[in-house]
Design a protein around this motif. Structure first.
Motif, PDB file in Angstrom:
ATOM      1  N   GLN A 158       0.887  -1.111   0.021  1.00  0.00           N
ATOM      2  CA  GLN A 158       0.055  -0.069   0.209  1.00  0.00           C
ATOM      3  C   GLN A 158       0.960   1.190  -0.117  1.00  0.00           C
ATOM      4  OE1 GLN A 158      -3.446   0.551   0.331  1.00  0.00           O
ATOM      5  NE2 GLN A 158      -3.914  -1.709   0.335  1.00  0.00           N
ATOM      6  N   ARG A 159       0.506   2.131  -0.767  1.00  0.00           N
ATOM      7  CA  ARG A 159       1.261   3.459  -0.719  1.00  0.00           C
ATOM      8  C   ARG A 159       0.817   4.186   0.451  1.00  0.00           C
ATOM      9  NH1 ARG A 159       1.851   6.901  -6.087  1.00  0.00           N
ATOM     10  NH2 ARG A 159       3.419   7.707  -4.758  1.00  0.00           N
ATOM     11  N   VAL A 160       1.820   5.050   1.101  1.00  0.00           N
ATOM     12  CA  VAL A 160       1.492   5.778   2.206  1.00  0.00           C
ATOM     13  C   VAL A 160       1.305   7.136   1.712  1.00  0.00           C
ATOM     14  CG1 VAL A 160       2.456   6.597   4.570  1.00  0.00           C
ATOM     15  CG2 VAL A 160       2.766   4.275   3.804  1.00  0.00           C
ATOM     16  N   LYS A 161       0.195   7.613   2.175  1.00  0.00           N
ATOM     17  CA  LYS A 161      -0.253   8.973   1.730  1.00  0.00           C
ATOM     18  C   LYS A 161       0.559  10.136   2.394  1.00  0.00           C
ATOM     19  CE  LYS A 161      -3.911  11.915   0.577  1.00  0.00           C
ATOM     20  NZ  LYS A 161      -5.368  12.247   0.319  1.00  0.00           N
ATOM     21  N   HIS A 162       0.994  11.003   1.669  1.00  0.00           N
ATOM     22  CA  HIS A 162       1.796  12.061   2.254  1.00  0.00           C
ATOM     23  C   HIS A 162       1.052  12.888   3.197  1.00  0.00           C
ATOM     24  CE1 HIS A 162       4.838  15.452   2.861  1.00  0.00           C
ATOM     25  NE2 HIS A 162       3.808  16.175   2.321  1.00  0.00           N
ATOM     26  N   VAL A 163       1.402  13.298   4.302  1.00  0.00           N
ATOM     27  CA  VAL A 163       0.504  14.074   5.261  1.00  0.00           C
ATOM     28  C   VAL A 163       1.323  15.249   5.619  1.00  0.00           C
ATOM     29  CG1 VAL A 163      -0.272  14.371   7.579  1.00  0.00           C
ATOM     30  CG2 VAL A 163      -0.595  12.189   6.366  1.00  0.00           C
ATOM     31  N   PRO A 164       0.855  16.454   4.923  1.00  0.00           N
ATOM     32  CA  PRO A 164       1.869  17.706   5.196  1.00  0.00           C
ATOM     33  C   PRO A 164       1.855  17.980   6.567  1.00  0.00           C
ATOM     34  CG  PRO A 164      -0.130  18.290   3.652  1.00  0.00           C
ATOM     35  CD  PRO A 164      -0.387  16.713   4.307  1.00  0.00           C
ATOM     36  N   GLN A 165       3.023  18.641   7.078  1.00  0.00           N
ATOM     37  CA  GLN A 165       3.487  18.953   8.587  1.00  0.00           C
ATOM     38  C   GLN A 165       3.691  20.461   8.724  1.00  0.00           C
ATOM     39  OE1 GLN A 165       4.014  16.128  10.996  1.00  0.00           O
ATOM     40  NE2 GLN A 165       2.687  15.412   9.518  1.00  0.00           N
ATOM     41  N   ARG A 166       3.249  20.884   9.530  1.00  0.00           N
ATOM     42  CA  ARG A 166       3.354  22.378  10.081  1.00  0.00           C
ATOM     43  C   ARG A 166       3.705  22.463  11.193  1.00  0.00           C
ATOM     44  NH1 ARG A 166       3.025  21.794   5.352  1.00  0.00           N
ATOM     45  NH2 ARG A 166       1.959  23.046   3.921  1.00  0.00           N
ATOM     46  N   THR A 167       4.260  23.583  11.705  1.00  0.00           N
ATOM     47  CA  THR A 167       4.642  23.897  12.981  1.00  0.00           C
ATOM     48  C   THR A 167       3.717  24.966  13.739  1.00  0.00           C
ATOM     49  OG1 THR A 167       6.869  23.413  12.349  1.00  0.00           O
ATOM     50  CG2 THR A 167       6.714  24.945  14.410  1.00  0.00           C
ATOM     51  N   CYS A 168       3.492  24.971  14.927  1.00  0.00           N
ATOM     52  CA  CYS A 168       2.394  25.761  15.795  1.00  0.00           C
ATOM     53  C   CYS A 168       3.471  26.878  16.093  1.00  0.00           C
ATOM     54  CB  CYS A 168       1.982  24.906  17.048  1.00  0.00           C
ATOM     55  SG  CYS A 168       1.119  25.988  18.092  1.00  0.00           S
ATOM     56  N   VAL A 169       2.991  28.153  15.834  1.00  0.00           N
ATOM     57  CA  VAL A 169       3.960  29.178  16.295  1.00  0.00           C
ATOM     58  C   VAL A 169       3.986  29.522  17.747  1.00  0.00           C
ATOM     59  CG1 VAL A 169       3.997  30.288  13.788  1.00  0.00           C
ATOM     60  CG2 VAL A 169       2.244  30.914  15.668  1.00  0.00           C
ATOM     61  N   GLY A 170       3.018  28.889  18.312  1.00  0.00           N
ATOM     62  CA  GLY A 170       2.880  29.116  19.914  1.00  0.00           C
ATOM     63  C   GLY A 170       3.767  28.306  20.645  1.00  0.00           C
ATOM     64  N   CYS A 171       3.685  26.917  20.529  1.00  0.00           N
ATOM     65  CA  CYS A 171       4.495  25.971  20.996  1.00  0.00           C
ATOM     66  C   CYS A 171       5.776  25.254  20.239  1.00  0.00           C
ATOM     67  CB  CYS A 171       3.812  24.991  21.727  1.00  0.00           C
ATOM     68  SG  CYS A 171       2.965  23.783  20.362  1.00  0.00           S
ATOM     69  N   ARG A 172       5.761  25.708  19.050  1.00  0.00           N
ATOM     70  CA  ARG A 172       6.684  25.019  18.113  1.00  0.00           C
ATOM     71  C   ARG A 172       6.824  23.401  17.908  1.00  0.00           C
ATOM     72  NH1 ARG A 172       8.243  28.246  14.971  1.00  0.00           N
ATOM     73  NH2 ARG A 172       9.969  27.350  14.503  1.00  0.00           N
ATOM     74  N   GLN A 173       5.618  22.874  18.176  1.00  0.00           N
ATOM     75  CA  GLN A 173       5.474  21.510  18.105  1.00  0.00           C
ATOM     76  C   GLN A 173       4.797  21.219  16.405  1.00  0.00           C
ATOM     77  OE1 GLN A 173       2.694  19.650  20.754  1.00  0.00           O
ATOM     78  NE2 GLN A 173       3.163  17.648  20.041  1.00  0.00           N
ATOM     79  N   VAL A 174       5.512  20.216  16.067  1.00  0.00           N
ATOM     80  CA  VAL A 174       5.042  19.773  14.515  1.00  0.00           C
ATOM     81  C   VAL A 174       4.122  18.979  14.449  1.00  0.00           C
ATOM     82  CG1 VAL A 174       6.211  18.909  12.323  1.00  0.00           C
ATOM     83  CG2 VAL A 174       7.521  20.399  13.873  1.00  0.00           C
ATOM     84  N   LEU A 175       3.157  19.302  13.667  1.00  0.00           N
ATOM     85  CA  LEU A 175       2.013  18.097  13.572  1.00  0.00           C
ATOM     86  C   LEU A 175       1.234  18.312  12.299  1.00  0.00           C
ATOM     87  CD1 LEU A 175      -0.292  19.512  16.742  1.00  0.00           C
ATOM     88  CD2 LEU A 175       0.923  17.151  16.486  1.00  0.00           C
ATOM     89  N   ALA A 176       0.478  17.251  11.973  1.00  0.00           N
ATOM     90  CA  ALA A 176      -0.296  17.379  10.714  1.00  0.00           C
ATOM     91  C   ALA A 176      -0.808  18.686  10.580  1.00  0.00           C
ATOM     92  CB  ALA A 176      -1.349  16.227  10.541  1.00  0.00           C
ATOM     93  N   LYS A 177      -0.855  19.216   9.642  1.00  0.00           N
ATOM     94  CA  LYS A 177      -1.487  20.506   9.062  1.00  0.00           C
ATOM     95  C   LYS A 177      -3.028  20.516   9.331  1.00  0.00           C
ATOM     96  CE  LYS A 177      -2.632  23.091   4.798  1.00  0.00           C
ATOM     97  NZ  LYS A 177      -2.112  23.204   3.288  1.00  0.00           N
ATOM     98  N   ARG A 178      -3.652  19.357   9.401  1.00  0.00           N
ATOM     99  CA  ARG A 178      -5.326  19.531   9.716  1.00  0.00           C
ATOM    100  C   ARG A 178      -5.336  19.643  11.131  1.00  0.00           C
ATOM    101  NH1 ARG A 178      -9.210  18.162   5.874  1.00  0.00           N
ATOM    102  NH2 ARG A 178      -8.315  17.805   3.775  1.00  0.00           N
ATOM    103  N   GLU A 179      -4.438  19.426  11.778  1.00  0.00           N
ATOM    104  CA  GLU A 179      -4.655  19.338  13.470  1.00  0.00           C
ATOM    105  C   GLU A 179      -4.436  20.897  13.814  1.00  0.00           C
ATOM    106  OE1 GLU A 179      -2.706  16.638  15.574  1.00  0.00           O
ATOM    107  OE2 GLU A 179      -2.816  15.114  14.178  1.00  0.00           O
ATOM    108  N   LEU A 180      -3.989  21.776  13.034  1.00  0.00           N
ATOM    109  CA  LEU A 180      -3.647  23.182  13.446  1.00  0.00           C
ATOM    110  C   LEU A 180      -4.733  24.140  13.019  1.00  0.00           C
ATOM    111  CD1 LEU A 180       0.033  23.002  12.932  1.00  0.00           C
ATOM    112  CD2 LEU A 180      -1.217  22.961  15.204  1.00  0.00           C
TER     113      LEU A 180
END
Length: 114
Positions: free
Chosen positions: A7-29
């Motif tokens: 199975q191909r793994v779908k790429h999930v864009p990552q972004r950084t929260c400017v408040g806490c600097r934690q990197v998460l999936a774009k949709r979680e921010l």
């Protein structure tokens, strides 16, 4: 030569929260965007303009509004923009269940024996 049959793994864009600097999936921010009309929330994540991402937690918004958000957007927040963002932040929870700012480091039991 053999074919890979996985199975191909779908790429999930990552972004950084400017408040806490934690990197998460774009949709979680939450995206905040700088437009010609000022700084606005971008619920779709697709509005034109320079954007920055923040957790949906009040503590992250408080830290972001102290200066990190304005720096990330490369602009100065007007009083009107700041009030609008603070009103949004006031509706958010303080901290999600299960998250803690003080995590155990796993160093218990590593003391030197005499």
């Amino acid at each position: 030569m053999t074919k890979k049959t996985g199975q191909r793994v779908k790429h999930v864009p990552q972004r950084t929260c400017v408040g806490c600097r934690q990197v998460l999936a774009k949709r979680e921010l939450v995206r905040v965007v700088r437009t010609a009309q000022g700084v606005r929330l971008d619920p779709t994540g697709k509005a034109a303009g320079r954007g920055a991402y923040v957790h949906a937690l009040r503590s992250c918004w408080e830290r972001a509004l102290k200066g990190a958000l304005a720096h990330a957007l490369k602009t100065k927040l007007s009083d009107e923009d700041r009030e609008q963002l603070m009103a949004y932040a006031a509706q958010l929870p303080q901290e999600e269940a299960g998250e803690s700012s003080t995590a155990l480091t796993g160093q218990q039991g590593n003391e030197m024996m005499p």
